[in-house]
Each structure stands twice: as C-alpha cells, then as structure tokens.
Design a protein around this motif. Sequence first.
Motif, PDB file in Angstrom:
ATOM      1  N   ASP A 220      -8.823   2.045   1.752  1.00  0.00           N
ATOM      2  CA  ASP A 220      -8.600   0.605   1.910  1.00  0.00           C
ATOM      3  C   ASP A 220      -7.142   0.294   2.248  1.00  0.00           C
ATOM      4  O   ASP A 220      -6.222   0.914   1.698  1.00  0.00           O
ATOM      5  CB  ASP A 220      -9.000  -0.122   0.631  1.00  0.00           C
ATOM      6  CG  ASP A 220     -10.504  -0.115   0.412  1.00  0.00           C
ATOM      7  OD1 ASP A 220     -11.233   0.220   1.368  1.00  0.00           O
ATOM      8  OD2 ASP A 220     -10.954  -0.441  -0.706  1.00  0.00           O
ATOM      9  N   THR A 225      -8.709  -2.945  -4.912  1.00  0.00           N
ATOM     10  CA  THR A 225     -10.053  -3.407  -4.571  1.00  0.00           C
ATOM     11  C   THR A 225     -10.922  -3.420  -5.820  1.00  0.00           C
ATOM     12  O   THR A 225     -10.878  -2.483  -6.619  1.00  0.00           O
ATOM     13  CB  THR A 225     -10.696  -2.468  -3.525  1.00  0.00           C
ATOM     14  OG1 THR A 225      -9.870  -2.409  -2.364  1.00  0.00           O
ATOM     15  CG2 THR A 225     -12.082  -2.930  -3.145  1.00  0.00           C
ATOM     16  N   GLY A 258      -5.585   0.931  -3.106  1.00  0.00           N
ATOM     17  CA  GLY A 258      -5.400   0.794  -1.676  1.00  0.00           C
ATOM     18  C   GLY A 258      -4.124   1.471  -1.204  1.00  0.00           C
ATOM     19  O   GLY A 258      -3.289   1.909  -2.003  1.00  0.00           O
TER      20      GLY A 258
END
Length: 343
Positions: A220, A225, A258
């Motif tokens: 990501d 997330t 991420g």
Amino acid sequence: MANLVSTWSKTTQILPENYIFPVDERPGSVEVPLCQNIPLIDLSQSQSQTVQEILDACQEFGFFQVINHGVSEDLIDDTMKVVKEFFNMPDEEKEKLCSIDPTNSRKFPTKSCKLYTSGSNYANEEIHFWRDNLRHPCYPLDEWVHSWPEKPTNYREIVGKYSIEVRELSLRMLELIREGLGLKPGNFGEELTGGQLLSINHYPRCPDPGLTLGLPKHADPNLITVLSQGSVYGLQIFKDDQWLGVEPLPHAFVVNIGHQLQIISNGKLRSAEHRAVTNSTKDRTTIVSFINPCQDTIIEPAKPMIGNIVPRFRPFKFKDFLKIYAEKKGDAEAITKVYKIQP
C-alpha cells in the motif's frame, strides 16, 4: 456500464482473455495455506504489552489483526450490509458514479467519489482485475459526504459513522506504533494523517479463480491501512518467498503498514506485499480505510530513527510518490529503488 464485472460476470462461464494473468503472477491451482502465525492483538490488554506486540508484528509481517478494538460490531455489520446493497443496486443507479477516467486514478486519490471496475485506469490496462471498486475521500467528513452515493438512502449515515470510528482506530494504532518506535508525541499529526480514503472492493464469483486476481501483488502507498474483510476468505500476504492466507475473523480488523510508515521508520517497519484472490462460489466484499499524508507533506525517515547512521531513504513529497507508485504499478521493489539511498 457494461464494463462492471458485477454486471456481466453473472452470466459468463468462461474467463475473458483480458482477465487472465501471466503464469508467474496468477494464483494457479495450488492451495495457499492459512497462516497460523499472523499476530492477533487484543487491544483490551495492557498498553505496554500491546505496544510490543504491535511493534513485533510490524517488523516481522507488516500485518496484524486486532480484536476488542472499540468499533461497534453492529456498526461493522451495518456498514458491510449497506455497501453490499450498493453493489446489488440496479445498473442505472450505479452508472451515476461509474468511471473509466484515468485522471481519477491513484495519482489523484482525493478528487471525487467514483465507481470503477478493475483498476482505476481501465482503458489503459492490458490485464484487468476481477473486481469493482467504489472509493471516496472521507476526512473531513463534512467536506466529502455530499459527494457519496445517495442510494442506498442510509449509505451516507452508516458509512459516515464507520469512517469516523475507523479513523479513530487508525490514529490509535499509529500512536501505539509511535510509542514503540520511541518517537515524540504528536509525530503523526495532521500533515501525516490529514487524508483518509475509503475503498470498497467487490469481487464477484469467478468462473476460474486460478487464472485471475481481484488485486495483484502490491504494497500500500499510504501510511496505515485498516481492512474489514468480512467473512469470505481472499486476502493473501507474501512472506519469505511464499504466499500465506489471512483467515477472516468475525469483527476483527486487519491492519497493515504502508510505504510511508516503512520510510518514516527508516526501514524498521515492513510494508508487506499482498494480493486478493477470488473464488468460484461466493462474492466477496471488503471495506478498506487508508490514512494518507497531505499531498505536499515531505516524507523522510524520522530523526530518532536515524541516530548516527545514514538514512536509508531520501525525502520526497507524498504527491510525487503517488505518481511514481502509479508508474511502477505498485511494484514494491521498483518503488523502493527510486527513494532508497544506496550505500
């Protein structure tokens, strides 16, 4: 509108060629084992224990699941119900939000509320993903909620409440990570957390799951997330050169690191690669909340993470990173090379 997988896949028994991935990328027929070691962290335990467990999970896996997280189970169920209702609406209703316009791709994640099929650049893709995707910004809520779907009629109310609670959970996770890394209070302020994007993925039943993917291998691009993956299995992570399945647990959230958090930690934390597979018997719907830095925020390793060593990554603006991310199609190794400082 006919491009939406959920529209035409109901009557097809043969996978179209432009949904078939290369042999070395497709899932194939070999069953991927469920990973028994992905940490399950109980947020009701002592903070010191929670901090250490989260830090260990972020270093080894880049993924963990959380329970007793404070988000109402009824709200999680209601949100999943209403987003499924959205994808089951008549085509003419969904058509109002449908787009294949590449200018609303991940390069520009805060432009508007849009419904896509496959990736967000369908017109220029060689191979399409087996998914439809509704995405919209949701922070600050009062600035964006008016652009969300008007139907189902309770969508804005329910999803609005959900986005607020999941954002609070995300910030709580970041605070625990901050403590584990030894960073100063307030390190993850508005500049690093001022963006929130909700991405709702719908993966219809697939006639040949071994040949295609709902989402290909990627890490990501954001900070952190939080995923609600419902009750249908489909998430796999790549660790130690093999794919491992992530078991769906009732009302648990999957949290993953991420790229931005990996870089801020100077590589101490891991942004894990993952993918979404499909199946032949059930539709799968997931709700993903991405916490993003503001577009002009400078991202670089935090000073306490460097000490007397050379930083592993050079500074950059988040908006520039998103352009590179799109150009490299989410390839974690290729993206890292762009920003990594070579010894």
